[in-house]
Write a protein that holds these residues in place. Structure first.
Motif, PDB file in Angstrom:
ATOM      1  N   ARG A 164      19.330   9.119  28.934  1.00 46.26           N
ATOM      2  CA  ARG A 164      20.185   9.064  27.945  1.00 46.26           C
ATOM      3  C   ARG A 164      19.958  10.256  27.063  1.00 46.26           C
ATOM      4  NH1 ARG A 164      22.723   4.007  27.533  1.00 46.26           N
ATOM      5  NH2 ARG A 164      23.453   4.475  25.021  1.00 46.26           N
ATOM      6  N   VAL A 165      20.991  10.695  26.395  1.00 48.51           N
ATOM      7  CA  VAL A 165      20.792  11.800  25.293  1.00 48.51           C
ATOM      8  C   VAL A 165      20.547  11.228  23.977  1.00 48.51           C
ATOM      9  CG1 VAL A 165      22.147  13.662  24.260  1.00 48.51           C
ATOM     10  CG2 VAL A 165      22.362  13.179  26.608  1.00 48.51           C
ATOM     11  N   SER A 166      19.610  11.545  23.217  1.00 47.06           N
ATOM     12  CA  SER A 166      19.195  11.090  21.877  1.00 47.06           C
ATOM     13  C   SER A 166      20.595  11.173  20.707  1.00 47.06           C
ATOM     14  CB  SER A 166      18.007  11.730  21.378  1.00 47.06           C
ATOM     15  OG  SER A 166      18.580  13.094  20.652  1.00 47.06           O
ATOM     16  N   VAL A 167      20.409  10.195  19.954  1.00 51.30           N
ATOM     17  CA  VAL A 167      21.835  10.309  19.021  1.00 51.30           C
ATOM     18  C   VAL A 167      21.685  11.489  18.260  1.00 51.30           C
ATOM     19  CG1 VAL A 167      22.370   8.857  16.995  1.00 51.30           C
ATOM     20  CG2 VAL A 167      21.335   7.947  18.696  1.00 51.30           C
ATOM     21  N   VAL A 168      20.635  11.985  18.064  1.00 52.20           N
ATOM     22  CA  VAL A 168      20.618  13.416  17.168  1.00 52.20           C
ATOM     23  C   VAL A 168      21.417  14.431  17.865  1.00 52.20           C
ATOM     24  CG1 VAL A 168      19.006  15.053  16.309  1.00 52.20           C
ATOM     25  CG2 VAL A 168      18.373  12.772  16.037  1.00 52.20           C
ATOM     26  N   ASP A 169      20.962  14.484  19.579  1.00 56.15           N
ATOM     27  CA  ASP A 169      21.659  15.531  20.038  1.00 56.15           C
ATOM     28  C   ASP A 169      22.858  15.411  20.285  1.00 56.15           C
ATOM     29  OD1 ASP A 169      19.301  16.796  20.338  1.00 56.15           O
ATOM     30  OD2 ASP A 169      18.768  16.267  22.314  1.00 56.15           O
ATOM     31  N   LEU A 170      23.603  14.159  20.543  1.00 55.80           N
ATOM     32  CA  LEU A 170      24.817  13.514  20.485  1.00 55.80           C
ATOM     33  C   LEU A 170      25.654  14.319  19.237  1.00 55.80           C
ATOM     34  CD1 LEU A 170      24.918  10.174  22.198  1.00 55.80           C
ATOM     35  CD2 LEU A 170      25.397  12.283  23.246  1.00 55.80           C
ATOM     36  N   MET A 171      24.835  13.810  18.013  1.00 49.37           N
ATOM     37  CA  MET A 171      25.505  14.110  16.539  1.00 49.37           C
ATOM     38  C   MET A 171      25.517  15.797  16.620  1.00 49.37           C
ATOM     39  SD  MET A 171      23.783  11.576  14.297  1.00 49.37           S
ATOM     40  CE  MET A 171      24.182  12.385  12.511  1.00 49.37           C
ATOM     41  N   THR A 172      24.523  16.398  17.307  1.00 44.85           N
ATOM     42  CA  THR A 172      24.728  18.080  17.101  1.00 44.85           C
ATOM     43  C   THR A 172      25.960  18.580  18.294  1.00 44.85           C
ATOM     44  OG1 THR A 172      22.463  18.092  17.170  1.00 44.85           O
ATOM     45  CG2 THR A 172      23.309  20.026  17.990  1.00 44.85           C
ATOM     46  N   LEU A 173      25.960  17.861  19.191  1.00 41.02           N
ATOM     47  CA  LEU A 173      27.108  18.251  20.088  1.00 41.02           C
ATOM     48  C   LEU A 173      28.588  18.217  19.325  1.00 41.02           C
ATOM     49  CD1 LEU A 173      25.979  16.665  23.562  1.00 41.02           C
ATOM     50  CD2 LEU A 173      26.013  18.959  23.028  1.00 41.02           C
ATOM     51  N   GLU A 174      28.573  16.894  18.733  1.00 38.29           N
ATOM     52  CA  GLU A 174      29.900  16.625  17.973  1.00 38.29           C
ATOM     53  C   GLU A 174      30.029  17.660  17.114  1.00 38.29           C
ATOM     54  OE1 GLU A 174      31.174  11.960  18.439  1.00 38.29           O
ATOM     55  OE2 GLU A 174      29.318  12.653  17.108  1.00 38.29           O
ATOM     56  N   ARG A 175      29.004  18.055  16.224  1.00 38.68           N
ATOM     57  CA  ARG A 175      29.318  18.981  14.977  1.00 38.68           C
ATOM     58  C   ARG A 175      29.653  20.247  15.730  1.00 38.68           C
ATOM     59  NH1 ARG A 175      23.874  18.905  13.335  1.00 38.68           N
ATOM     60  NH2 ARG A 175      23.551  20.611  14.405  1.00 38.68           N
ATOM     61  N   GLU A 176      29.141  20.776  16.668  1.00 42.06           N
ATOM     62  CA  GLU A 176      29.129  22.096  16.988  1.00 42.06           C
ATOM     63  C   GLU A 176      30.491  22.155  17.743  1.00 42.06           C
ATOM     64  OE1 GLU A 176      27.444  24.644  16.532  1.00 42.06           O
ATOM     65  OE2 GLU A 176      25.448  24.143  16.146  1.00 42.06           O
ATOM     66  N   ALA A 177      30.929  21.354  18.542  1.00 36.72           N
ATOM     67  CA  ALA A 177      32.276  21.158  18.912  1.00 36.72           C
ATOM     68  C   ALA A 177      33.559  20.980  18.027  1.00 36.72           C
ATOM     69  CB  ALA A 177      32.369  19.973  20.218  1.00 36.72           C
ATOM     70  N   LYS A 178      33.137  20.646  16.872  1.00 36.66           N
ATOM     71  CA  LYS A 178      34.496  20.601  15.822  1.00 36.66           C
ATOM     72  C   LYS A 178      35.287  21.801  15.816  1.00 36.66           C
ATOM     73  CE  LYS A 178      33.733  17.142  12.285  1.00 36.66           C
ATOM     74  NZ  LYS A 178      33.146  16.212  13.224  1.00 36.66           N
ATOM     75  N   GLN A 298      34.148  25.117  24.926  1.00 40.31           N
ATOM     76  CA  GLN A 298      33.135  26.019  25.306  1.00 40.31           C
ATOM     77  C   GLN A 298      31.898  25.865  24.116  1.00 40.31           C
ATOM     78  OE1 GLN A 298      32.174  27.761  27.411  1.00 40.31           O
ATOM     79  NE2 GLN A 298      31.479  29.661  27.051  1.00 40.31           N
ATOM     80  N   ARG A 299      32.291  25.589  22.826  1.00 35.89           N
ATOM     81  CA  ARG A 299      31.303  25.083  21.788  1.00 35.89           C
ATOM     82  C   ARG A 299      30.356  24.029  22.365  1.00 35.89           C
ATOM     83  NH1 ARG A 299      31.246  28.120  17.496  1.00 35.89           N
ATOM     84  NH2 ARG A 299      29.754  26.569  16.612  1.00 35.89           N
ATOM     85  N   PHE A 300      30.845  23.007  23.010  1.00 40.13           N
ATOM     86  CA  PHE A 300      30.145  21.791  23.331  1.00 40.13           C
ATOM     87  C   PHE A 300      29.367  22.239  24.363  1.00 40.13           C
ATOM     88  CE2 PHE A 300      29.645  18.234  26.116  1.00 40.13           C
ATOM     89  CZ  PHE A 300      29.574  17.256  25.236  1.00 40.13           C
ATOM     90  N   ALA A 301      30.059  23.221  25.325  1.00 38.47           N
ATOM     91  CA  ALA A 301      28.966  23.399  26.644  1.00 38.47           C
ATOM     92  C   ALA A 301      27.768  24.312  26.045  1.00 38.47           C
ATOM     93  CB  ALA A 301      29.917  24.125  27.428  1.00 38.47           C
ATOM     94  N   LEU A 302      28.173  25.110  25.168  1.00 38.21           N
ATOM     95  CA  LEU A 302      27.098  26.135  24.844  1.00 38.21           C
ATOM     96  C   LEU A 302      26.049  25.289  23.942  1.00 38.21           C
ATOM     97  CD1 LEU A 302      29.019  29.292  23.697  1.00 38.21           C
ATOM     98  CD2 LEU A 302      27.709  28.959  25.989  1.00 38.21           C
ATOM     99  N   ALA A 303      26.519  24.404  23.208  1.00 41.56           N
ATOM    100  CA  ALA A 303      25.301  23.617  22.316  1.00 41.56           C
ATOM    101  C   ALA A 303      24.715  22.640  23.372  1.00 41.56           C
ATOM    102  CB  ALA A 303      26.182  22.691  21.445  1.00 41.56           C
ATOM    103  N   ALA A 304      25.216  22.138  24.314  1.00 40.64           N
ATOM    104  CA  ALA A 304      24.790  21.467  25.350  1.00 40.64           C
ATOM    105  C   ALA A 304      23.744  22.018  26.035  1.00 40.64           C
ATOM    106  CB  ALA A 304      25.645  20.499  26.512  1.00 40.64           C
ATOM    107  N   THR A 305      24.173  23.312  26.586  1.00 38.68           N
ATOM    108  CA  THR A 305      23.074  24.224  27.128  1.00 38.68           C
ATOM    109  C   THR A 305      21.865  24.563  26.223  1.00 38.68           C
ATOM    110  OG1 THR A 305      25.139  25.102  28.341  1.00 38.68           O
ATOM    111  CG2 THR A 305      22.939  26.383  28.425  1.00 38.68           C
ATOM    112  N   SER A 306      22.105  24.850  24.924  1.00 38.87           N
ATOM    113  CA  SER A 306      21.014  24.967  24.004  1.00 38.87           C
ATOM    114  C   SER A 306      20.080  23.968  24.009  1.00 38.87           C
ATOM    115  CB  SER A 306      21.542  25.617  22.678  1.00 38.87           C
ATOM    116  OG  SER A 306      21.985  24.620  21.812  1.00 38.87           O
ATOM    117  N   LEU A 307      20.679  22.810  24.123  1.00 35.72           N
ATOM    118  CA  LEU A 307      19.745  21.332  24.032  1.00 35.72           C
ATOM    119  C   LEU A 307      19.162  21.100  25.402  1.00 35.72           C
ATOM    120  CD1 LEU A 307      22.475  19.250  22.061  1.00 35.72           C
ATOM    121  CD2 LEU A 307      20.023  20.533  21.177  1.00 35.72           C
ATOM    122  N   GLY A 308      19.426  22.099  26.487  1.00 38.58           N
ATOM    123  CA  GLY A 308      18.677  21.608  27.776  1.00 38.58           C
ATOM    124  C   GLY A 308      19.665  20.800  28.476  1.00 38.58           C
ATOM    125  N   LEU A 309      20.831  20.580  28.130  1.00 35.44           N
ATOM    126  CA  LEU A 309      21.932  19.620  29.076  1.00 35.44           C
ATOM    127  C   LEU A 309      22.731  20.499  29.747  1.00 35.44           C
ATOM    128  CD1 LEU A 309      22.963  17.374  26.066  1.00 35.44           C
ATOM    129  CD2 LEU A 309      22.117  16.717  28.283  1.00 35.44           C
TER     130      LEU A 309
END
Ligand SMILES: Cc1cc2nc3c(=O)[nH]c(=O)nc-3n(C[C@H](O)[C@H](O)[C@H](O)COP(=O)(O)O)c2cc1C
Length: 363
Positions: A164-178, A298-309
Motif C-alpha cells: 500500500r502507498v501511505s496516505v501522505v504519499d497519496l496526498m503528494t501525488l494528488e497535489r502534484e498532479a493538480k 506526467q506530473r503524477f508519473a514524475l511525482a510517483a517516480t520521485s517517491l520510489g513508485l
C-alpha cells in the motif's frame, strides 16, 4: 504478457531460433550492453547551464502512445513551440488524436519543469490550431523533485509488489498532479481496483480481436536492441519484459504466439499487484483539455517516480469507447469522459524505451 509487447513460449522461441547461430543472432539483434549505453546518453543529466536543445532532449523523454513521439519542436528566442506530427498518428487505437494531444501535453509539461528548474520559467499555452507554446523568461533556477525524476521515469509493464502507498504519499501525488481543467480519481481499495481490472481485460480482449488494432500495434513493435536504437521510437520488447528476437522471427512469433488469453492473465496479475489506479478526466473533450490531461498525468508519473513508485498506463477502458461510461460510473464520475488510466505501485526497473535524436524532432 503485455499488450504493448509480446512474449513467446520458450518452446516456440527455440523452434524459431534453431537454425540461427549465436553470432548471427547477436548480429541480427544487437546487444543490451550497446542499448543501455545508448539510452544512458539520451537520459544523461542536463548540464548546469542547458541550451534549449538540451531542454528538448529532456522534453522528449515524456511518454507517448506506442512511443510514437508525435511532436515537432520549433525554437524562438523566448518560446518553444510544439506541434503535432500527424505522420505519427495511430488512427486505429486513437481515431480522434486524443492520445496525440495528451502526449504533447506530457512533453510540454516535461519541458516546462526542466526549463523552470534550470532558469527559464514560463507558461504553457495550447493554441486553437493544435500547437502548444512554451513562453519563458530568464529567472532563478527552481529545482524540484519532479525535475530529478524526468530521466528516471518509465512505463513499467511488470508486476508490482502489492504494498500500500501511505496516505501522505497519496496526498503528494494528488497535489502534484493538480491541473486546472483536470480531475483525478485515485482508486486504492481492492473492490474498485478489481472492477477496473475487469474492464481492462474486456478492453484488451476487444482490441486483440481487431486485426486493424493488431496490425497497427505490430507496426510500432521493436523486437530487438538494434531495431530500437535504429528507429529510436516504438515499443521495445525488453522494455515490456519480453524476449529479444531478430526482426523477422519477432514478427512471426507475434503472429503465432500473441494471444488474448495469456495477455489478459498477465494484465490480471499486473493490476492485482498494483497499489492503486489513477483515472484522469478532462473537464471538456477538446485538444486544450487533452493537453492539460497529459500535463497532469506526467506530473503524477514524475511525482510517483520521485517517491520510489512505478507507473504504467492501462488505457483499454478508455480506448474502447463503449467501456468509458462503466469506468466513469464506477469511479463516481458518471457522465464524464475518462481520459487515461494509470496503475501505480512498487516494482522493478525494466530497460528504458528509446527516443529519436533531437535533430529528428526540430522543425
Ligand atoms: C496517451 C498515452 C497512452 C498510452 N497508453 C498506453 C497503454 O494503454 N498501455 C501501455 O502499456 N502503455 C501506454 N502508454 C505508454 C507508452 O507506450 C510509453 O510512454 C512509451 O512506450 C514510452 O515509454 P516510457 O513511458 O517508458 O518512456 C501510453 C502513453 C501515452 C502518453
Amino acid at each position: 504478457m503485455n499488450r504493448r509487447g509480446f512474449i513467446t513460449g520458450t518452446a516456440g522461441m527455440l523452434a524459431f531460433g534453431g537454425g540461427v547461430g549465436t553470432l548471427g543472432w547477436r548480429a541480427a539483434t544487437g546487444s543490451m550492453g550497446e542499448y543501455n549505453t545508448h539510452v544512458a546518453t539520451l537520459r544523461a543529466q542536463l548540464p548546469h547551464d542547458p541550451t534549449l536543445r538540451d531542454l528538448i532532449r529532456y522534453a522528449v523523454l515524456a511518454p507517448s502512445g506506442h512511443n510514437t513521439q508525435p511532436w515537432r519542436f520549433a525554437v524562438d528566442e523566448h518560446a518553444i513551440v510544439i506541434s503535432p506530427d500527424l505522420s505519427r498518428a495511430t488512427p486505429v487505437v486513437d481515431p480522434n488524436d486524443h492520445h496525440m494531444f495528451v502526449s504533447m501535453g506530457c512533453a510540454a509539461e516535461t519541458l516546462r519543469i526542466a526549463a523552470e528548474s534550470t532558469g527559464r520559467p514560463g507558461e504553457i499555452e495550447p493554441e486553437e490550431e493544435g500547437s502548444v507554446h512554451y513562453t519563458f523568461a530568464e529567472g532563478a533556477p527552481r529545482l524540484s523533485p519532479l525535475f530529478a525524476a524526468i530521466p528516471r521515469r518509465q512505463s513499467t509493464r511488470a508486476d508490482f509488489d502489492g504494498r500500500r502507498v501511505s496516505v501522505v504519499d497519496l496526498m503528494t501525488l494528488e497535489r502534484e498532479a493538480k491541473m486546472p481543467g483536470v480531475a483525478l480519481v485515485l482508486v486504492t481499495e481492492r473492490p474498485g481496483i478489481d472492477r477496473i481490472r475487469d474492464l481492462v481485460i474486456a478492453g484488451n480482449g476487444a482490441q486483440m480481436a481487431d486485426p486493424a488494432f493488431m496490425a497497427e500495434l505490430k507496426h510500432w513493435l521493436r523486437f530487438n536492441p538494434r531495431l530500437a536504437m535504429k528507429m529510436g521510437d516504438g515499443l521495445f520488447a525488453a522494455a515490456s519484459g519480453n524476449p529479444i528476437l531478430p526482426d523477422q522471427l519477432g514478427r512471426g512469433a507475434f503472429d503465432l504466439f500473441f494471444r488474448a488469453t495469456a495477455e489478459n492473465r498477465k494484465y490480471g496479475h499486473q493490476i492485482d499487484t498494483a497499489s492503486g489506479i489513477a483515472v484522469f478526466f478532462g473537464d471538456r473533450e477538446d485538444r486544450a483539455h487533452w493537453v492539460a490531461v497529459g500535463r497532469a498525468c506526467q506530473r503524477f508519473a514524475l511525482a510517483a517516480t520521485s517517491l520510489g513508485l512505478r507507473t504504467s498506463f492501462v488505457n483499454q477502458p478508455v480506448e474502447v469507447a463503449r467501456l468509458r461510461p462503466e469506468l466513469a460510473a464506477l469511479v463516481g464520475a458518471s457522465g464524464k469522459r475518462p481520459d487515461l488510466v494509470m496503475r501505480f505501485g512498487y516494482g522493478p526497473d525494466l530497460p528504458f524505451s528509446s527516443r529519436r535524436p533531437v535533430d529528428a524532432v526540430l522543425s
